[in-house]
Design a protein around this motif. Structure first.
Motif, PDB file in Angstrom:
ATOM      1  N   ALA A 198       1.401   3.628  33.452  1.00 36.00           N
ATOM      2  CA  ALA A 198       0.546   4.275  34.440  1.00 36.00           C
ATOM      3  C   ALA A 198       0.442   3.429  35.690  1.00 36.00           C
ATOM      4  CB  ALA A 198      -0.845   4.497  33.865  1.00 36.00           C
ATOM      5  N   GLY A 199       0.319   4.115  36.821  1.00 38.33           N
ATOM      6  CA  GLY A 199       0.079   3.443  38.089  1.00 38.33           C
ATOM      7  C   GLY A 199      -1.415   3.266  38.302  1.00 38.33           C
ATOM      8  N   LYS A 200      -1.772   2.557  39.348  1.00 35.92           N
ATOM      9  CA  LYS A 200      -3.194   2.343  39.653  1.00 35.92           C
ATOM     10  C   LYS A 200      -3.896   3.641  40.009  1.00 35.92           C
ATOM     11  CE  LYS A 200      -2.939  -2.487  40.659  1.00 35.92           C
ATOM     12  NZ  LYS A 200      -3.306  -3.600  41.516  1.00 35.92           N
ATOM     13  N   ASN A 201      -3.134   4.662  40.381  1.00 29.95           N
ATOM     14  CA  ASN A 201      -3.700   5.983  40.643  1.00 29.95           C
ATOM     15  C   ASN A 201      -3.890   6.776  39.348  1.00 29.95           C
ATOM     16  OD1 ASN A 201      -1.087   6.624  39.951  1.00 29.95           O
ATOM     17  ND2 ASN A 201      -0.557   7.532  41.922  1.00 29.95           N
ATOM     18  N   GLU A 202      -3.592   6.131  38.216  1.00 30.76           N
ATOM     19  CA  GLU A 202      -3.738   6.670  36.861  1.00 30.76           C
ATOM     20  C   GLU A 202      -2.769   7.803  36.536  1.00 30.76           C
ATOM     21  OE1 GLU A 202      -7.779   7.162  35.511  1.00 30.76           O
ATOM     22  OE2 GLU A 202      -8.456   5.474  36.729  1.00 30.76           O
ATOM     23  N   LYS A 203      -1.742   8.001  37.355  1.00 23.48           N
ATOM     24  CA  LYS A 203      -0.685   8.951  37.005  1.00 23.48           C
ATOM     25  C   LYS A 203       0.155   8.322  35.919  1.00 23.48           C
ATOM     26  CE  LYS A 203      -0.326  11.532  41.262  1.00 23.48           C
ATOM     27  NZ  LYS A 203       0.542  11.978  42.362  1.00 23.48           N
ATOM     28  N   ILE A 204       0.565   9.137  34.943  1.00 19.70           N
ATOM     29  CA  ILE A 204       1.321   8.677  33.782  1.00 19.70           C
ATOM     30  C   ILE A 204       2.808   8.963  33.989  1.00 19.70           C
ATOM     31  CG2 ILE A 204       1.608   8.885  31.274  1.00 19.70           C
ATOM     32  CD1 ILE A 204      -1.157   7.813  32.116  1.00 19.70           C
ATOM     33  N   TRP A 205       3.625   7.973  33.630  1.00 11.97           N
ATOM     34  CA  TRP A 205       5.067   8.082  33.753  1.00 11.97           C
ATOM     35  C   TRP A 205       5.717   7.623  32.443  1.00 11.97           C
ATOM     36  CZ3 TRP A 205       6.684   9.915  38.467  1.00 11.97           C
ATOM     37  CH2 TRP A 205       5.777   9.831  39.516  1.00 11.97           C
ATOM     38  N   SER A 206       6.992   7.933  32.267  1.00 14.51           N
ATOM     39  CA  SER A 206       7.737   7.396  31.125  1.00 14.51           C
ATOM     40  C   SER A 206       9.176   7.154  31.565  1.00 14.51           C
ATOM     41  CB  SER A 206       7.687   8.340  29.921  1.00 14.51           C
ATOM     42  OG  SER A 206       8.367   9.540  30.206  1.00 14.51           O
ATOM     43  N   ARG A 207       9.787   6.190  30.891  1.00 15.16           N
ATOM     44  CA  ARG A 207      11.155   5.811  31.237  1.00 15.16           C
ATOM     45  C   ARG A 207      11.796   5.193  30.000  1.00 15.16           C
ATOM     46  NH1 ARG A 207      13.038   2.284  36.229  1.00 15.16           N
ATOM     47  NH2 ARG A 207      11.741   3.829  37.202  1.00 15.16           N
ATOM     48  N   PRO A 208      13.079   5.477  29.756  1.00 14.53           N
ATOM     49  CA  PRO A 208      13.755   4.844  28.621  1.00 14.53           C
ATOM     50  C   PRO A 208      13.770   3.320  28.785  1.00 14.53           C
ATOM     51  CG  PRO A 208      15.079   6.642  29.495  1.00 14.53           C
ATOM     52  CD  PRO A 208      13.958   6.409  30.463  1.00 14.53           C
ATOM     53  N   LEU A 209      13.587   2.618  27.701  1.00 12.73           N
ATOM     54  CA  LEU A 209      13.631   1.159  27.727  1.00 12.73           C
ATOM     55  C   LEU A 209      14.948   0.658  28.306  1.00 12.73           C
ATOM     56  CD1 LEU A 209      12.463  -1.625  26.974  1.00 12.73           C
ATOM     57  CD2 LEU A 209      13.546  -1.321  24.736  1.00 12.73           C
ATOM     58  N   SER A 210      16.037   1.361  28.020  1.00 15.20           N
ATOM     59  CA  SER A 210      17.355   0.931  28.501  1.00 15.20           C
ATOM     60  C   SER A 210      17.436   0.921  30.023  1.00 15.20           C
ATOM     61  CB  SER A 210      18.453   1.827  27.923  1.00 15.20           C
ATOM     62  OG  SER A 210      18.252   3.166  28.342  1.00 15.20           O
ATOM     63  N   ASP A 211      16.519   1.615  30.706  1.00 12.81           N
ATOM     64  CA  ASP A 211      16.507   1.680  32.166  1.00 12.81           C
ATOM     65  C   ASP A 211      15.352   0.866  32.764  1.00 12.81           C
ATOM     66  OD1 ASP A 211      17.465   2.733  34.685  1.00 12.81           O
ATOM     67  OD2 ASP A 211      15.730   4.063  34.682  1.00 12.81           O
ATOM     68  N   TRP A 212      14.512   0.294  31.916  1.00 10.49           N
ATOM     69  CA  TRP A 212      13.278  -0.350  32.357  1.00 10.49           C
ATOM     70  C   TRP A 212      13.512  -1.513  33.322  1.00 10.49           C
ATOM     71  CZ3 TRP A 212       8.416   1.038  32.430  1.00 10.49           C
ATOM     72  CH2 TRP A 212       7.436   0.088  32.649  1.00 10.49           C
ATOM     73  N   HIS A 213      14.331  -2.468  32.933  1.00 11.03           N
ATOM     74  CA  HIS A 213      14.494  -3.687  33.716  1.00 11.03           C
ATOM     75  C   HIS A 213      15.320  -3.496  34.991  1.00 11.03           C
ATOM     76  CE1 HIS A 213      12.382  -6.291  30.957  1.00 11.03           C
ATOM     77  NE2 HIS A 213      12.990  -5.658  29.972  1.00 11.03           N
ATOM     78  N   ARG A 214      15.874  -2.329  35.175  1.00 14.55           N
ATOM     79  CA  ARG A 214      16.649  -2.060  36.390  1.00 14.55           C
ATOM     80  C   ARG A 214      15.766  -2.164  37.632  1.00 14.55           C
ATOM     81  NH1 ARG A 214      17.111   2.365  39.343  1.00 14.55           N
ATOM     82  NH2 ARG A 214      16.099   3.658  37.790  1.00 14.55           N
ATOM     83  N   SER A 215      14.502  -1.742  37.504  1.00 13.93           N
ATOM     84  CA  SER A 215      13.642  -1.741  38.682  1.00 13.93           C
ATOM     85  C   SER A 215      12.243  -2.305  38.419  1.00 13.93           C
ATOM     86  CB  SER A 215      13.516  -0.316  39.231  1.00 13.93           C
ATOM     87  OG  SER A 215      13.013   0.542  38.230  1.00 13.93           O
ATOM     88  N   MET A 216      12.009  -2.872  37.239  1.00 10.94           N
ATOM     89  CA  MET A 216      10.690  -3.418  36.904  1.00 10.94           C
ATOM     90  C   MET A 216      10.771  -4.923  36.662  1.00 10.94           C
ATOM     91  SD  MET A 216       8.485  -0.978  36.889  1.00 10.94           S
ATOM     92  CE  MET A 216       7.924   0.596  36.292  1.00 10.94           C
ATOM     93  N   THR A 217       9.762  -5.654  37.169  1.00  7.17           N
ATOM     94  CA  THR A 217       9.640  -7.090  36.962  1.00  7.17           C
ATOM     95  C   THR A 217       8.239  -7.367  36.434  1.00  7.17           C
ATOM     96  OG1 THR A 217      11.101  -7.503  38.836  1.00  7.17           O
ATOM     97  CG2 THR A 217       9.756  -9.356  38.074  1.00  7.17           C
ATOM     98  N   LYS A 218       8.142  -8.149  35.360  1.00  5.78           N
ATOM     99  CA  LYS A 218       6.841  -8.410  34.747  1.00  5.78           C
ATOM    100  C   LYS A 218       5.972  -9.258  35.665  1.00  5.78           C
ATOM    101  CE  LYS A 218       4.752  -9.539  30.327  1.00  5.78           C
ATOM    102  NZ  LYS A 218       5.027  -9.916  28.948  1.00  5.78           N
ATOM    103  N   VAL A 219       4.687  -8.861  35.768  1.00  3.93           N
ATOM    104  CA  VAL A 219       3.726  -9.564  36.596  1.00  3.93           C
ATOM    105  C   VAL A 219       2.769 -10.362  35.718  1.00  3.93           C
ATOM    106  CG1 VAL A 219       1.840  -9.289  38.260  1.00  3.93           C
ATOM    107  CG2 VAL A 219       3.861  -7.830  38.420  1.00  3.93           C
TER     108      VAL A 219
END
Length: 82
Positions: free
Chosen positions: A49-70
Motif C-alpha cells: 500500500a501507498g501512503k494514500n492507502e491505495k492497495i497494489w500487488s506485484r509478482p515477487l519476480s518483478d519486485w526488485h526491478r523498481s523497489m528498494t528497501k527503506v
C-alpha cells in the motif's frame, strides 16, 4: 504444475517493510501471497500500500526491478498516525 521459481528472495520482502519505488513514492508491504504454491500460474505475489492507502500487488519476480528497501514500519508511522 511447474517448478517453483525462487529467482528473487522472498525473505527480505516482509510485511511491515517499507520500500521506495523508482517514482519516488514509498510503499509498505502488507502481505505475501501464494508462498506455498507450486503452480507457476500462482506466483508469489507482494501486496502493498501507498501512503494514500491505495492497495497494489506485484509478482515477487518483478519486485526488485523498481523497489528498494527503506526500513521496517509499524504501520501507524508509515501512514502518519499516532
Amino acid at each position: 504444475m511447474g517448478t517453483r521459481q525462487w529467482e528473487t528472495p522472498v525473505d527480505n520482502v516482509t510485511p511491515g517493510s517499507v520500500w521506495s519505488h523508482t517514482n519516488g513514492n514509498e510503499y509498505m508491504v502488507i502481505m505475501r501471497t501464494n508462498v506455498d504454491s507450486t503452480n507457476d500460474r500462482y506466483p508469489v505475489t507482494i501486496v502493498y500500500a501507498g501512503k494514500n492507502e491505495k492497495i497494489w500487488s506485484r509478482p515477487l519476480s518483478d519486485w526488485h526491478r523498481s523497489m528498494t528497501k527503506v526500513c521496517m514500519s509499524n504501520g501507524s508511522d508509515f501512514y502518519g498516525r499516532s
